[in-house]
Structures are given as structure tokens and as C-alpha cells.
Design a protein around this motif. Structure first.
Motif, PDB file in Angstrom:
ATOM      1  N   ALA A 106      -4.889   6.746   2.399  1.00 31.18           N
ATOM      2  CA  ALA A 106      -4.808   7.217   2.511  1.00 31.18           C
ATOM      3  C   ALA A 106      -3.269   7.212   3.493  1.00 31.18           C
ATOM      4  O   ALA A 106      -2.752   8.531   3.194  1.00 31.18           O
ATOM      5  CB  ALA A 106      -5.995   7.147   3.943  1.00 31.18           C
ATOM      6  N   SER A 110      -1.184  10.314   2.417  1.00 30.13           N
ATOM      7  CA  SER A 110      -0.275  10.928   3.583  1.00 30.13           C
ATOM      8  C   SER A 110       1.312  10.956   3.777  1.00 30.13           C
ATOM      9  O   SER A 110       1.895  12.678   3.007  1.00 30.13           O
ATOM     10  CB  SER A 110      -0.747  10.955   5.242  1.00 30.13           C
ATOM     11  OG  SER A 110      -2.058  10.972   4.956  1.00 30.13           O
ATOM     12  N   GLN A 133      -4.105   5.380  10.844  1.00 31.24           N
ATOM     13  CA  GLN A 133      -4.694   4.580  10.306  1.00 31.24           C
ATOM     14  C   GLN A 133      -3.537   3.674  10.050  1.00 31.24           C
ATOM     15  O   GLN A 133      -3.768   2.409   9.823  1.00 31.24           O
ATOM     16  CB  GLN A 133      -5.251   5.366   8.571  1.00 31.24           C
ATOM     17  CG  GLN A 133      -5.510   6.553   8.622  1.00 31.24           C
ATOM     18  CD  GLN A 133      -6.636   5.684   8.404  1.00 31.24           C
ATOM     19  OE1 GLN A 133      -7.574   5.560   7.807  1.00 31.24           O
ATOM     20  NE2 GLN A 133      -7.995   6.841   8.970  1.00 31.24           N
TER      21      GLN A 133
END
Length: 151
Positions: A106, A110, A133
Motif C-alpha cells: 500500500a 501510494s 501504514q
């Protein structure tokens, strides 16, 4: 030909799932914390068949943009590492190590959005995902060490 290789890899994976190749370390495990690496038993022939599919899909990327190629690489790296994590027999450690891989994926996606995206809302979400995260990755890594040492 490439589609045939990819399809064959997907079809063969379930049949090969019972074959274990404990001698070779699972590809992707090297980026996980030490407790995850030590607990990972290898991905056997099913994982190798899935890697063939990954390689076939990468070779079809010649007409993709740089952002698409980066996104495909991030997803492939995440999936490979998650497969390695889920070869761990202990369900707690498999979950923890799998989530580390998932969160890292993730973060990577991103960062691609921040670099290549144009939509401000998507960029705002990407920044928040990275912040949240990365904090959770550090927490999962600490928990992996704790759980791995307790086993």
C-alpha cells in the motif's frame, strides 16, 4: 504464447500445491523481519507456478506507462512477499507477516500516486495511507519479533 504460459501456471498451481520444496527459501521472504523469515517454510511448487504467471504478466507490459509498470511491480512484489508470509504455519505469525507485506504494498502504491497522480483527493489519501501504514508496519514488525521469539 505468454497467455498460454500464464494460464498453465494458474491451472497447475492447485495440482502442485501439495509438493513442498523446503530447501529453497521463499522468494520475497528476505524483505520480511527475521522472525518471519525463520518461520517461513518455503512456497513449494504452487508458489513457483504463480511466479511463472508473474513473469508472464511482466513480459506483457511493454506498452504500459512508467506509472503502470511501477504499479505492476509494486503489486507483484507485495503478492510474492505475501505468499512467502502465508507459508508460515503459525496463523498469528502468518497474519502479522502477511500484513507487513500488504501494508508495504500500500505504501509503494501510494508513493506512485504521489509521483504520477494528478487528482488532489487521491494524493491526500496516498499521503494518509503512507503515514498510517508506516506506523502500523513498525507495530507489526515489533509484534513479529515478540510472537516469533515466543514460539
Amino acid at each position: 504464447m505468454r497467455k498460454t504460459i500464464f494460464a498453465a501456471a494458474l491451472l497447475l498451481a492447485p495440482a502442485m500445491a501439495h509438493a513442498e520444496d523446503a530447501k529453497s527459501p521463499p522468494e520475497g521472504a528476505e524483505s520480511l523481519p527475521k522472525a518471519c523469515q525463520q518461520a517461513s517454510s518455503g512456497q513449494g511448487m504452487a508458489g513457483k507456478a504463480m511466479e511463472m504467471g508473474d513473469k508472464a504478466s511482466h513480459s506483457m507490459s511493454s506498452d504500459m506507462s512508467e506509472a503502470q509498470k511501477a504499479s505492476m511491480k509494486a503489486m507483484s512484489d507485495m503478492n510474492r512477499t505475501m505468499r512467502a508470509a502465508h507459508s508460515i504455519k503459525d496463523p498469528d505469525l502468518a497474519f502479522i507477516c502477511g500484513m507487513i507485506a500488504h501494508h508495504r504494498g500500500a505504501v509503494a502504491m501510494s508513493k506512485i500516486e504521489l509521483q504520477s497522480g494528478k487528482d488532489q483527493q487521491a494524493k491526500t489519501w496516498a499521503k494518509k495511507i503512507i503515514e498510517d501504514q508506516e506506523k502500523e508496519i513498525a507495530e507489526f514488525e515489533a509484534l513479529a519479533a515478540k510472537v516469533g521469539n515466543a514460539k
